[in-house]
Design a protein around this motif. Structure first.
Motif, mmCIF file in Angstrom:
data_model
loop_
_atom_site.group_PDB
_atom_site.id
_atom_site.type_symbol
_atom_site.label_atom_id
_atom_site.label_comp_id
_atom_site.label_asym_id
_atom_site.label_seq_id
_atom_site.Cartn_x
_atom_site.Cartn_y
_atom_site.Cartn_z
ATOM 1 N N THR A 326 -10.848 10.323 -28.585
ATOM 2 C CA THR A 326 -11.104 11.361 -27.090
ATOM 3 C C THR A 326 -12.482 11.541 -26.637
ATOM 4 O O THR A 326 -12.171 10.695 -25.364
ATOM 5 N N THR A 327 -13.207 10.579 -27.533
ATOM 6 C CA THR A 327 -14.555 10.332 -26.396
ATOM 7 C C THR A 327 -14.792 9.460 -26.388
ATOM 8 O O THR A 327 -14.868 9.251 -25.551
ATOM 9 N N GLN A 328 -14.729 8.925 -26.940
ATOM 10 C CA GLN A 328 -14.110 6.825 -26.424
ATOM 11 C C GLN A 328 -13.213 6.674 -25.548
ATOM 12 O O GLN A 328 -13.220 5.621 -24.373
ATOM 13 N N GLY A 329 -11.934 6.902 -25.096
ATOM 14 C CA GLY A 329 -10.909 7.193 -25.035
ATOM 15 C C GLY A 329 -10.251 6.176 -25.178
ATOM 16 O O GLY A 329 -10.232 5.318 -25.559
ATOM 17 N N ILE A 330 -8.597 6.655 -25.176
ATOM 18 C CA ILE A 330 -7.367 5.180 -25.374
ATOM 19 C C ILE A 330 -6.972 5.446 -24.046
ATOM 20 O O ILE A 330 -6.613 3.972 -23.704
ATOM 21 N N GLY A 331 -6.463 6.667 -23.110
ATOM 22 C CA GLY A 331 -6.700 6.366 -22.342
ATOM 23 C C GLY A 331 -7.190 5.755 -20.699
ATOM 24 O O GLY A 331 -8.109 5.322 -20.751
ATOM 25 N N VAL A 332 -6.737 4.681 -20.033
ATOM 26 C CA VAL A 332 -7.679 3.575 -20.106
ATOM 27 C C VAL A 332 -8.448 4.652 -18.190
ATOM 28 O O VAL A 332 -8.002 5.329 -17.840
ATOM 29 N N PRO A 333 -9.182 4.215 -18.280
ATOM 30 C CA PRO A 333 -10.521 4.824 -16.655
ATOM 31 C C PRO A 333 -9.307 4.304 -15.492
ATOM 32 O O PRO A 333 -9.778 5.073 -14.993
ATOM 33 N N HIS A 334 -9.668 3.200 -15.497
ATOM 34 C CA HIS A 334 -9.214 2.525 -14.006
ATOM 35 C C HIS A 334 -7.376 1.925 -14.418
ATOM 36 O O HIS A 334 -7.040 1.187 -14.986
ATOM 37 N N GLY A 335 -6.296 2.460 -13.344
ATOM 38 C CA GLY A 335 -5.518 2.327 -13.254
ATOM 39 C C GLY A 335 -4.391 3.001 -12.413
ATOM 40 O O GLY A 335 -3.961 4.329 -12.579
ATOM 41 N N THR A 336 -4.387 2.035 -11.537
ATOM 42 C CA THR A 336 -3.619 2.550 -9.955
ATOM 43 C C THR A 336 -2.413 1.896 -9.763
ATOM 44 O O THR A 336 -2.341 1.013 -9.656
ATOM 45 N N LYS A 337 -1.765 2.472 -9.750
ATOM 46 C CA LYS A 337 -0.361 1.731 -9.139
ATOM 47 C C LYS A 337 -0.220 2.208 -7.857
ATOM 48 O O LYS A 337 0.306 3.305 -7.112
ATOM 49 N N MET A 338 0.147 1.384 -6.771
ATOM 50 C CA MET A 338 -0.105 1.358 -5.595
ATOM 51 C C MET A 338 1.438 0.710 -4.954
ATOM 52 O O MET A 338 1.923 -0.398 -4.914
ATOM 53 N N TRP A 339 2.664 1.980 -3.729
ATOM 54 C CA TRP A 339 3.926 1.116 -4.086
ATOM 55 C C TRP A 339 3.394 0.702 -2.345
ATOM 56 O O TRP A 339 2.470 1.713 -1.368
ATOM 57 N N LEU A 340 4.114 -0.592 -1.802
ATOM 58 C CA LEU A 340 3.231 -0.671 -0.539
ATOM 59 C C LEU A 340 4.356 -0.194 0.636
ATOM 60 O O LEU A 340 5.200 -1.052 -0.414
ATOM 61 N N HIS A 341 4.722 -0.576 1.630
ATOM 62 C CA HIS A 341 6.294 -0.511 2.662
ATOM 63 C C HIS A 341 5.843 -1.717 3.719
ATOM 64 O O HIS A 341 5.086 -1.387 4.740
ATOM 65 N N ILE A 342 6.132 -3.090 3.038
ATOM 66 C CA ILE A 342 5.457 -4.169 3.631
ATOM 67 C C ILE A 342 6.662 -4.856 4.757
ATOM 68 O O ILE A 342 7.552 -4.921 4.690
ATOM 69 N N LYS A 343 6.603 -5.173 6.071
ATOM 70 C CA LYS A 343 7.231 -5.258 7.241
ATOM 71 C C LYS A 343 7.603 -6.488 7.240
ATOM 72 O O LYS A 343 7.406 -7.390 6.482
ATOM 73 N N GLY A 344 9.322 -6.606 7.580
ATOM 74 C CA GLY A 344 9.712 -7.562 7.783
ATOM 75 C C GLY A 344 10.777 -8.407 6.309
ATOM 76 O O GLY A 344 10.855 -7.169 5.283
ATOM 77 N N LYS A 345 11.284 -9.127 6.334
ATOM 78 C CA LYS A 345 11.949 -9.747 5.152
ATOM 79 C C LYS A 345 10.712 -10.602 4.459
ATOM 80 O O LYS A 345 10.259 -11.502 5.571
ATOM 81 N N ILE A 346 10.319 -9.992 3.775
ATOM 82 C CA ILE A 346 9.476 -10.725 2.704
ATOM 83 C C ILE A 346 9.479 -11.082 1.327
ATOM 84 O O ILE A 346 10.901 -10.334 0.740
ATOM 85 N N ASP A 347 10.152 -12.197 1.189
ATOM 86 C CA ASP A 347 9.840 -12.904 -0.443
ATOM 87 C C ASP A 347 9.721 -11.939 -1.375
ATOM 88 O O ASP A 347 8.449 -11.390 -1.447
#
Ligand SMILES: Cc1cc2nc3c(=O)[nH]c(=O)nc-3n(C[C@H](O)[C@H](O)[C@H](O)COP(=O)(O)OP(=O)(O)OC[C@H]3O[C@@H](n4cnc5c(N)ncnc54)[C@H](O)[C@@H]3O)c2cc1C
Length: 478
Positions: A326-347
Motif C-alpha cells: 500500500t505504501t508503494q502502490g499497485i494501482g497506477v498513479p496516472h490512469g485517465t480515461k477520456m470519452w470524446l464526441h468528435i463531430k461528423g463521420k470519423i474513421d
C-alpha cells in the motif's frame, strides 16, 4: 418512528426475506434496514453496533464476489462502501445519450470467471467497432496505416518483447511456478526490457504508447512480468492478447455486479468509509466508519484497492508485505480515461502514440448521427479539463477533428480508488507474493490488484481474489 421496536420489526422482515441465519443484534437492525433502503444513512446512532458473520469493505467486483459466495453459504454479510455508488473502478454511466464505461469496460473470451458470471445472469456481450485505420509512430511523427500494415510493424516487435515469457510463466495462472526463472526478470521494468532489445528510435516509439499506458506514467514504473503474464494468460500470441480488449456486456459492467449483489440481498451501506479495523484477538473484529458506526464480525474482508489500505488504521498494524504494497502502490498513479464526441463521420481509429504524447492510446466507439464516440487514454502531460488542449491533442491523431465534448476521469487521483487499475511494479511479484494474499488474523484481503492470474487491470482478477478470500473466510469461521 425510529424507536427500537420499529427497527426490530424491520430486521425481522429482512431476516425472513433472507431466509437464512443472521447474527444481527436487535440494536444493529437500523444499519441493516438502512442497507436495504436508501444509501444506508441516518438511521443507526453512532454508538450502535451491528453484528454480522462477515463485514466486507468495498462494493467493487471483489467485494461483490465475497458477499455472494458467503451469502450463499448462509453467512450474514454487510458491505460497507465509502462512495455513494457501487462498482468502484467500474462505473457504467450515460453520456452523449449513450451508455459509457467511465472505468473498466472490456471483457475477454479468456476470462473464465467472467464468462461464468455472464452465463449465470444470462448477460450477452457485443463488440466494439472494427478499426479501419491505425495510428502508429513513424520516423517523423504519427502516421495512419491500415490494420494489416500496423500488424506487420508491431507484431514482430511485441513477439520479441515477450520472448522467454512462455518459460518464466510456464503456468501463467500460477505466476510463481517458475520462481527460479522469475528472479532475473521480475526486477525489470517495461522500459528495461525495451532497452535490452536494441531497437531503433522509431521501433521504441511503436512500443512505448502501450507500455506507458499500462504503467500509468513512465514505462520505468511498470514491470515486464506484469504485462508478460497477461500475454501468456491470453494464449501467448499478440493476436490472442489484443483480443482481450473489445467486448462489452449488454447493460454495462455494473449490471453484472448488481446481479451479484442482488442474488443474496446483500445489504450495502453506501457513503460509509471505513476508517479503522481493530482485531483485539477476542474472536471478533470491530470495523469503524467515519460517521462513528461500529460493525463487529468474526471475519472482515478488505476488498478495497491495495492503494486504499493506507487510508485505514489497522490494529494490529499491517504485516510487512501488505504495508509495503500500500505504501508503494499497485494501482497506477496516472490512469485517465477520456470519452470524446468528435463531430461528423470519423474513421474508426485506433493505435498508440509514443510515451510523452498527450494522447497515448485511442479506441473507436460508436458512430452516432452527429459524430463518433472515441476513448482516449491520456498521458500525464495533457490537461483534460482544457478543451483547447484536448482538441489539439485529438488533431494530432485525426487532423481537423472537432471535439464536440469530452468527459475524462482521472482514476489515479480518485479519492476512494487512490490509484487507477493495478499494475505491479518491478519486483512486486516475487517480493509481495504469496504473502499479500494471506489473512492478517481475522482480517482478509481481496481485490484485482492482488490476484494471482488476471491481476490489476481486469475484473477477472477481482473475481478470482474474491473467491480465494471467501474460501479463506470459510476455513476461519467453520
Ligand atoms: C480506467 C480503467 C479502465 C479499466 N479497464 C478495464 C477493462 O477494460 N476490463 C477489465 O476487466 N478491467 C478494467 N479495469 C480494471 C478493473 O476496473 C478493476 O480491476 C476492478 O474493477 C477492480 O475491482 P476491485 O473490487 O478489486 O476494486 P475496486 O473496484 O476499486 O473496488 C473497491 C471499492 O472499495 C471502496 N473503498 C475504498 N476505500 C474504502 C474505505 N475506506 N471504506 C469503504 N470502502 C472503500 C471503493 O470506493 C470501491 O468501491 C480498468 C480500470 C480502470 C480504472
Amino acid at each position: 418512528m425510529h424507536s427500537h421496536g420499529a427497527k426490530s420489526s424491520i430486521a425481522n422482515a429482512a431476516n425472513s426475506r433472507f431466509g437464512r441465519r443472521s447474527l444481527l443484534k436487535g440494536i444493529g437492525a437500523g444499519a441493516l434496514a438502512a442497507g436495504l433502503g436508501a444509501a444506508g444513512q441516518g438511521i443507526a446512532h453512532a454508538e450502535e453496533e451491528a453484528l454480522f458473520d462477515v463485514v466486507i469493505i468495498g462494493a467493487g467486483y471483489a467485494g461483490a464476489m465475497v458477499a455472494r459466495e458467503l451469502g450463499a453459504k448462509g453467512l450474514s454479510t454487510v458491505v460497507l462502501e465509502a462512495s455513494d455508488r457501487v462498482g468502484g473502478r467500474i462505473w457504467t454511466d450515460t453520456w452523449a445519450g449513450e451508455q459509457i464505461e467511465v472505468g473498466g469496460q472490456w471483457l475477454a473470451p479468456q476470462h473464465q470467471l467472467v464468462n461464468k458470471e455472464l452465463a449465470r445472469y444470462n448477460i450477452t456481450t457485443y463488440g466494439d467497432p472494427i478499426p479501419d485505420r491505425v495510428i502508429v509512430a513513424g520516423s517523423t511523427g504519427l502516421k495512419a496505416v491500415s490494420p494489416d500494415e500496423a500488424a506487420k510493424l508491431v507484431v514482430p516487435l511485441w513477439t520479441e518483447f515477450y520472448k522467454g515469457s512462455e518459460k518464466y510463466f510456464e503456468r501463467p495462472a500460477e505466476p510463481l511456478y517458475r520462481k527460479d526463472l522469475l528472479a532475473a526478470v521480475d526486477p525489470l521494468s517495461l522500459a528495461d526490457r525495451i532497452k535490452q532489445m536494441g531497437l531503433s528510435p522509431t521501433e521504441v516509439n511503436l512500443l512505448t504508447g502501450e507500455t506507458s499506458v499500462y504503467s500509468g506514467g513512465p514505462s520505468t514504473l511498470g514491470s515486464l512480468t506484469g504485462m508478460a503474464q497477461w500475454y501468456q494468460l491470453a494464449g501467448g500470441t499478440y493476436e490472442a492478447y489484443t483480443n482481450t480488449i473489445g467486448r462489452r456486456p449488454v447493460g454495462g459492467m455494473t449490471a453484472i455486479l448488481n446481479a451479484m449483489l442482488r442474488e443474496n440481498f446483500t445489504p450495502v451501506h453506501k457513503s460509509s468509509p471505513v476508517t479503522r479495523i481493530s482485531d483485539p484477538g477476542t474472536g471478533k473484529v470491530t470495523v469503524y466508519t467515519a460517521s462513528g458506526r461500529r460493525y463487529k464480525a468474526p471475519a472482515v474482508v478488505v476488498a478495497t484497492s491495495t492503494n486504499a489500505w493506507k487510508n485505514i488504521t489497522f490494529e494490529p498494524g499491517l504485516p510487512k508485505a501488505h504495508a509495503q504494497a500500500t505504501t508503494q502502490g499497485i494501482g497506477v498513479p496516472h490512469g485517465t480515461k477520456m470519452w470524446l464526441h468528435i463531430k461528423g463521420k470519423i474513421d474508426a481509429t485506433t493505435g498508440t502514440a509514443p510515451e510523452g504524447s498527450p494522447i497515448l492510446m485511442m479506441v473507436p466507439q460508436k458512430q452516432l448521427a452527429d459524430g463518433r464516440l472515441m476513448i482516449a487514454f491520456t498521458g500525464p502531460g495533457l490537461d483534460v479539463n482544457n478543451p483547447v488542449k484536448v482538441q489539439e491533442a485529438v488533431q494530432q491523431w485525426i487532423p481537423g477533428a472537432q471535439v464536440l465534448k469530452s468527459r475524462a476521469m482521472a482514476w489515479g487521483t480518485e479519492k476512494w480508488a487512490a490509484g487507477a487499475w493495478g499494475f505491479r511494479r518491478p519486483g512486486q511479484l516475487t517480493g509481495l507474493f504469496p504473502q499479500i494474499e494471506q489473512p492478517h488474523g481475522r482480517i482478509l484481503f481481496a481485490g484485482a490488484d492482488i490476484a494471482q492470474g488476471w491481476h490489476g487491470a481486469f475484473i477477472e482478477g477481482a473475481l478470482e481474489s474474491g473467491l480465494r478470500a471467501s474460501n479463506q473466510v470459510l476455513s476461519l469461521v467453520k
